[in-house]
Scaffold this motif. Sequence first.
Motif, short mmCIF file in Angstrom:
data_model
loop_
_atom_site.label_atom_id
_atom_site.label_comp_id
_atom_site.label_asym_id
_atom_site.label_seq_id
_atom_site.Cartn_x
_atom_site.Cartn_y
_atom_site.Cartn_z
N MET A 1 -9.02 -28.15 -7.20
CA MET A 1 -8.18 -26.97 -7.30
C MET A 1 -8.46 -26.00 -6.15
N THR A 2 -7.41 -25.51 -5.55
CA THR A 2 -7.57 -24.48 -4.51
C THR A 2 -7.32 -23.11 -5.14
N LYS A 3 -8.31 -22.25 -5.03
CA LYS A 3 -8.17 -20.91 -5.64
C LYS A 3 -7.29 -20.00 -4.78
N LEU A 4 -6.54 -19.16 -5.47
CA LEU A 4 -5.76 -18.12 -4.79
C LEU A 4 -6.48 -16.79 -4.97
N SER A 5 -6.96 -16.22 -3.86
CA SER A 5 -7.53 -14.88 -3.90
C SER A 5 -6.51 -13.92 -3.28
N VAL A 6 -6.11 -12.94 -4.05
CA VAL A 6 -5.08 -12.00 -3.57
C VAL A 6 -5.75 -10.85 -2.84
N ASN A 7 -5.37 -10.69 -1.57
CA ASN A 7 -5.90 -9.59 -0.76
C ASN A 7 -5.04 -8.35 -1.02
N ILE A 8 -5.67 -7.30 -1.52
CA ILE A 8 -4.90 -6.11 -1.95
C ILE A 8 -4.99 -4.96 -0.94
N ASN A 9 -5.40 -5.27 0.29
CA ASN A 9 -5.44 -4.22 1.33
C ASN A 9 -4.14 -3.43 1.40
N LYS A 10 -3.02 -4.15 1.35
CA LYS A 10 -1.73 -3.49 1.64
C LYS A 10 -1.30 -2.52 0.53
N PHE A 11 -1.81 -2.70 -0.68
CA PHE A 11 -1.57 -1.69 -1.72
C PHE A 11 -2.23 -0.38 -1.28
N ALA A 12 -3.40 -0.51 -0.69
CA ALA A 12 -4.13 0.69 -0.24
C ALA A 12 -3.43 1.33 0.96
N ASN A 16 -2.38 5.18 0.85
CA ASN A 16 -2.93 6.14 1.81
C ASN A 16 -1.84 6.85 2.63
N SER A 17 -0.65 6.24 2.67
CA SER A 17 0.41 6.83 3.49
C SER A 17 0.87 8.18 2.95
N ARG A 18 0.60 8.47 1.67
CA ARG A 18 1.05 9.71 1.06
C ARG A 18 -0.07 10.53 0.43
N GLY A 19 -1.32 10.01 0.48
CA GLY A 19 -2.35 10.68 -0.31
C GLY A 19 -2.11 10.32 -1.76
N GLY A 20 -2.82 10.93 -2.67
CA GLY A 20 -2.60 10.62 -4.09
C GLY A 20 -3.07 9.21 -4.44
N ASN A 21 -2.60 8.71 -5.56
CA ASN A 21 -3.11 7.41 -6.03
C ASN A 21 -2.00 6.46 -6.43
N ASN A 22 -0.91 6.50 -5.71
CA ASN A 22 0.23 5.63 -6.01
C ASN A 22 0.60 4.83 -4.77
N PRO A 23 0.53 3.48 -4.84
CA PRO A 23 0.14 2.67 -5.98
C PRO A 23 -1.38 2.68 -6.19
N ASP A 24 -1.75 2.40 -7.42
CA ASP A 24 -3.16 2.41 -7.81
C ASP A 24 -3.78 1.05 -7.45
N VAL A 25 -4.72 1.09 -6.54
CA VAL A 25 -5.34 -0.14 -6.04
C VAL A 25 -6.11 -0.88 -7.15
N LEU A 26 -6.68 -0.08 -8.03
CA LEU A 26 -7.44 -0.67 -9.14
C LEU A 26 -6.48 -1.44 -10.06
N ARG A 27 -5.33 -0.83 -10.31
CA ARG A 27 -4.33 -1.50 -11.14
C ARG A 27 -3.82 -2.77 -10.46
N ALA A 28 -3.70 -2.72 -9.15
CA ALA A 28 -3.27 -3.92 -8.41
C ALA A 28 -4.27 -5.06 -8.61
N ALA A 29 -5.56 -4.72 -8.57
CA ALA A 29 -6.59 -5.75 -8.77
C ALA A 29 -6.53 -6.30 -10.19
N ILE A 30 -6.39 -5.40 -11.15
CA ILE A 30 -6.31 -5.84 -12.56
C ILE A 30 -5.08 -6.72 -12.77
N ASN A 31 -3.94 -6.26 -12.23
CA ASN A 31 -2.71 -7.03 -12.40
C ASN A 31 -2.80 -8.39 -11.71
N ALA A 32 -3.34 -8.44 -10.52
CA ALA A 32 -3.44 -9.72 -9.80
C ALA A 32 -4.15 -10.75 -10.69
#
Length: 239
Positions: A1-12, A16-32
């Motif tokens: 089996m080949t594992k899929l590791s999702v790189n979530i850099n782009k959520f961050a 960061n483009s607006r400040g604040g916490n949207n989208p939430d990187v932690l939620r992206a990791a949990i959802n992935a």
Amino acid sequence: MTKLSVNINKFATLRNSRGGNNPDVLRAAINAQQFGADGVTVHPRPDERHIRYQDVRDIREIITTEFNIEGNPTEQKFIDLVLETKPHQVTLVPDALGQLTSDHGWDTIKHKDYLIDIIGVFKKAGIRVSIFVDPVVEMIEGAALTGTDRVELYTEGYASAFASGNSLEAVTPYVHAANRAKELKLGLNAGHDLDLTNLKYFKQHIPFLDEVSIGHALVCDAIYLGFENTVQLYKRQLA
Ligand SMILES: CC(=O)[C@@H](O)[C@H](O)COP(=O)(O)O
Ligand SMILES: NCC(=O)COP(=O)(O)O
């Protein structure tokens, strides 16, 4: 089996483009993970332009799959972060400061002594080590002398040649490099610019791949297709 590791850099990047916490990187990791990913990858860069060091600490707390941290260990801050958070895997990438994205692997012959030392630091802490390399047999042979557990094949060259229609030519150096890694008992990862058009062909030619890490294209696809659906589509390419 080949594992899929999702790189979530782009959520961050988006957050960061607006400040604040949207989208939430932690939620992206949990959802992935909920959506079927076998792991989460982050590549904190020294300028923290996407993933921040604190994100890495926060993500560590919620990881239920495999955590892979990428970066250049010439930065002491990076070494300290990895030793503090103890991911399942650290992937060493020889990027210059401020580089737009990763664009080359290690010269495992020239940097052999340095790699032996730094790989030893992480392995002593019980962290599996992978090093980013170009698909060149000599670099794989050099990697085998460093004590690394795995190599990650840098697949940008494959992706661009595949997109030009030269699929067999595109994959051939990777097949040679992968076979040599297998002979030398190195684990095998791959990443950079893999996407829904080129992933299946790569996997078909290198069926013993341990893991792919995919970020940019996957996050772009998620905008159009939805994150859950996209993770499942990528998983299907690896089946
Ligand atoms: C090592 C590698 O190929 C990827 O981690 C890539 O460097 C992603 O980093 P960016 O998201 O900063 O482009
Ligand atoms: N190691 C490669 C990675 O994590 C993601 O690269 P990309 O899919 O963003 O090009």
